[in-house]
Structures are given as C-alpha cells and as structure tokens.
Design an enzyme around this catalytic site. Structure first.
Site, PDB file in Angstrom:
ATOM      1  N   THR A 152     -42.500 -43.223 -12.289  1.00  0.00           N
ATOM      2  CA  THR A 152     -42.413 -44.510 -11.420  1.00  0.00           C
ATOM      3  C   THR A 152     -43.758 -45.228 -11.926  1.00  0.00           C
ATOM      4  OG1 THR A 152     -43.485 -43.071  -9.684  1.00  0.00           O
ATOM      5  CG2 THR A 152     -41.074 -43.780  -9.543  1.00  0.00           C
ATOM      6  N   LYS A 175     -44.136 -35.735 -12.814  1.00  0.00           N
ATOM      7  CA  LYS A 175     -44.379 -37.243 -12.539  1.00  0.00           C
ATOM      8  C   LYS A 175     -45.293 -37.131 -11.499  1.00  0.00           C
ATOM      9  CE  LYS A 175     -42.873 -39.964 -10.039  1.00  0.00           C
ATOM     10  NZ  LYS A 175     -43.263 -40.557  -8.863  1.00  0.00           N
ATOM     11  N   THR A 186     -45.152 -40.139  -5.408  1.00  0.00           N
ATOM     12  CA  THR A 186     -44.257 -38.989  -5.614  1.00  0.00           C
ATOM     13  C   THR A 186     -44.563 -38.483  -6.764  1.00  0.00           C
ATOM     14  OG1 THR A 186     -44.898 -40.366  -3.989  1.00  0.00           O
ATOM     15  CG2 THR A 186     -43.059 -41.075  -5.348  1.00  0.00           C
ATOM     16  N   GLU A 265     -53.576 -43.430 -10.129  1.00  0.00           N
ATOM     17  CA  GLU A 265     -53.471 -45.057 -10.029  1.00  0.00           C
ATOM     18  C   GLU A 265     -54.528 -45.680 -10.179  1.00  0.00           C
ATOM     19  OE1 GLU A 265     -49.247 -45.331  -7.701  1.00  0.00           O
ATOM     20  OE2 GLU A 265     -51.094 -45.620  -6.544  1.00  0.00           O
ATOM     21  N   ASN A 386     -51.214 -50.687  -5.139  1.00  0.00           N
ATOM     22  CA  ASN A 386     -50.631 -50.203  -3.934  1.00  0.00           C
ATOM     23  C   ASN A 386     -50.488 -51.571  -2.880  1.00  0.00           C
ATOM     24  OD1 ASN A 386     -49.888 -47.211  -3.827  1.00  0.00           O
ATOM     25  ND2 ASN A 386     -52.208 -47.146  -4.871  1.00  0.00           N
ATOM     26  N   THR A 391     -43.824 -55.917  -3.246  1.00  0.00           N
ATOM     27  CA  THR A 391     -43.772 -57.141  -3.256  1.00  0.00           C
ATOM     28  C   THR A 391     -44.039 -57.548  -4.843  1.00  0.00           C
ATOM     29  OG1 THR A 391     -45.783 -57.486  -2.519  1.00  0.00           O
ATOM     30  CG2 THR A 391     -44.217 -57.582  -1.078  1.00  0.00           C
TER      31      THR A 391
END
Length: 391
Positions: A152, A175, A186, A265, A386, A391
């Site tokens: 993702t 992942k 996740t 991230e 995040n 959006t």
C-alpha cells in the site's frame, strides 16, 4: 535509506505458484489483487491482530485456523481493508475466497484471505470477482510480483529467503509501512516453504517466533485492524529437521520485520534497540519496543541527537524491571550512561548516527534475558503521508 536487494529472480519454493494483477481496486492502477496457490495441502500456522475491531479476513481466518484443515491458497486485496463493514463485509470476504476456490476447484475453507487499505469501505465486488476468475491465468513461480501487489504505502517490496540443508526453502514476503505496532499477533507477513513440517509443532513454535519478530517491530504505535502473519508448508521437499527449520523460519521473519521498520512511512533511518540484563524475554522485548515507539526517541534519531535520556524515560515506563544502579546505555557502540552520565564526544556520536541504522544497547541490570526491537525515525513526511491518506 539503502536500496532494496534485487529479488527479480527469486522464486517460490516448489509446489507454490503466485499471480498478481491490477483489478481496479486501487485508483493508482497498480497491481492490487494477488494469490499464492499450492499444488498440495499445506500445514499452516497463523497469528492475527489483537484489535477488537478486527477485519472480516482476520475473523474468518481465525475460524478456519481453529478447524485445523490444510490450506491450498491465499488471496490478497491491497486497496480496501474491508474492516468496520459489518455483515456485508463478512459476506464479501467469504465470496472473495469462494471465487478463487471455485476457479481452482478446491473448497472455500482451503482459501484464506487478507485485505488491506482504507478502513470502512466496502470491497468493489464486481472487480474482485472478475479478478479472481482471471488470476489463475497469471500463475507462475516468481515471488516479486506477489510481493509488489500486496503493498500500500510501502516504498519497496519486502522479501527474504532461507535454504535448508536438505534443499528445502523458505520464502517470506511482507507489507507494511504505517499503522505498524502489530501486537498479534497494515501489516502482512507470509512465509511459504516446501519443507515437511508437522502442523502441531509448527503451531506450537509460531507464537514465540511472532513475539520475537513481528511483535518486536513498530513504526507509529498503532495496531491495524488487519494485521496478520502466516506460514504455509506443503511438504514437497520432504522431511526436514524441525530445529533447523524453525531457526531458519525465525531468521526469515526477523529479516522481514527489519525491512518493515526500515520502510516506515517517512523513515530515513532504521532504529534498533537491543536490551540485555532483563528479568525475562517478555520484559526485554517490552523495554525495547517501548523505546522504538517513543515519539521523543524517534525524533532524536531523526535529528541525530544522542539524547540517552529518552531511552531512560522509555525503559522506565515500559513495565520492565530496572536496577538504576546497574543500568547501562550505549549509542552506536559508545557508552553514554552507566549508573550515571558518562563523558563522551556528543558531536562524534551524533555524526555516527547519520547513517541508515542507529543502534541503542540497554542493560537493565536485573537478569540475564535479552530481546531486540526495531522501529524508525519520526519525520515530517510521516505526518504529511497520513494527513493526506484518504484525500
């Protein structure tokens, strides 16, 4: 961060084949639907999230796990989490498994599922079912397409392998980049092996392996609704020494856990905390993981600041026993605290922290147990990723 290894030639163990495709679940158009299929029934072990809002895939997999029947396939969608979607989500998850099972001519109870993506959205079942019908047309032995299709927000696929003395292999893939604090168990982690392993022994060992690997990794302290880890063994390579196999399996899982932490991230550095002198392995792991999840320590790592006080704070709130009169802390191998502050060259240590991996060693001074955990630094990019996720 350093680039990923070249997995372009890595294949699954004998008897396993995989397929991946872009079914239109992701708006990006990237591959988002995949499966791994075994020619033989597989012994298997499983761990799922402890979240009380677990996704439909985790709930169903747990039910199948309790039944103990062998598996033939795993199917993954990487676009929609199908969590917090009620009875409709549960039916859709079952239909996803049944669709692949029908094409493979196996029972739906022989197919486990995994979903990841945005929580609260229903699966686009027309695309899922159409994809399931065509997935088997793409089956091959290459591991990389499957590893890429389950991603993702990951920046790179995550793969690892081990080769046993009898030629049997273990190939693992995972992942995960954000919402990483598995507590399973996740994040997905799957291992496939052609070793013959008795299911009872595999299931007895798996929780401990998960505790020392995937439960020792954290990116942001948030446990996903969809976290899971599983290992499938089809026995195609014949009998394998159990001790050798379990050691190799843990090595593969540890490698994958470190890759997840390194790909957190917005991460620019892998954070490793090694704890010794603990009263128990559980307390060592708790102290190490508390350090890795601390926003203060993660920020210090991002800024290459050897602020050992952040470590003292974290181990103190971890619940692990600590003897402050014997407590020791080192940063990048340099002792900075031993029952009190030590003189050290802060500028030199800071410079040594400007690298791909920053290591803290902590001796709690109360026992002989040890444990290790992995995280990453905290950057402005994490907030950006995040803040804009849906959006």
């Amino acid at each position: 961060m350093t680039g990923a290894p070249d997995f372009s030639r890595l294949t699954f163990p004998q008897g396993f084949r995989a397929a991946a495709m872009a079914a239109g679940i992701k708006q990006s158009g990237n591959p988002d639907l995949s499966c791994v299929v075994s020619d033989h029934g597989c012994a298997w072990a499983f761990a799922g999230t402890r979240s009380t809002t677990a996704a439909a895939c985790v709930t169903r997999n747990r039910e199948l796990y309790a039944g103990g029947a062998p598996l033939r396939a795993l199917m993954v969608n990487a676009g929609v989490a199908n969590a917090a979607t009620g009875q409709k989500g549960a039916r859709d998850n079952l239909d996803m498994a049944d669709a692949l099972a029908s094409v493979l001519a196996v029972g739906e109870q022989e197919v486990i599922t995994a979903s990841t993506g945005i929580i609260g959205h229903l699966l686009p079942m027309d695309r899922v079912l159409s994809g399931a019908e065509h997935l088997p047309e793409e089956l091959g032995d290459a591991a990389l397409p499957f590893a890429a299709a389950i991603m993702t927000t990951d920046t790179r696929p995550k793969l690892a392998q081990a080769v046993l003395s009898n030629g049997a292999r273990i190939v693992g893939t995972a992942k995960g980049s954000g919402m990483i604090h598995p507590d399973m168990a996740t994040m997905f982690a799957f291992a496939f092996t052609d070793a013959a392993v008795e299911q009872t022994a595999l299931r007895e060992a798996f929780p401990g392996i998960v505790a020392r690997t995937f439960n020792a990794v954290t990116v942001d302290g948030d446990t996903s609704t969809n976290d899971m880890a599983a290992v499938l063994a089809n026995g195609a390579a014949g009998e394998t020494d159990l001790t050798e196999f379990l050691t190799a399996l843990e090595s593969v899982m540890r490698d994958l856990a470190r890759q997840i932490a390194a790909d957190g991230e917005g991460a620019s550095r892998l954070l490793t905390v090694r704890v010794t002198g603990a009263a128990s392995e559980a307390e060592a792991l708790a102290a190490a993981r508390t350090c890795c999840v601390s926003p203060l320590l993660k920020s210090a790592v991002h800024g290459a600041d050897p602020n050992w006080g952040r470590v003292i704070m974290a181990v103190g709130r971890s619940g692990a026993q600590v003897d402050v009169e014997k407590l020791k802390v080192s940063v990048q191998g340099v002792p900075v605290f031993a029952a009190g502050p030590l003189n050290y060259d802060a500028a030199a240590v800071s410079q040594s922290m400007k690298t791909d991996e920053v290591v803290f060693d902590v001796d709690l001074g109360v026992g002989t147990a040890q444990g290790e955990a992995w995280g990453c630094d905290l950057s402005a990019e994490y907030v950006s990723i995040n803040a804009d996720y849906t959006t």
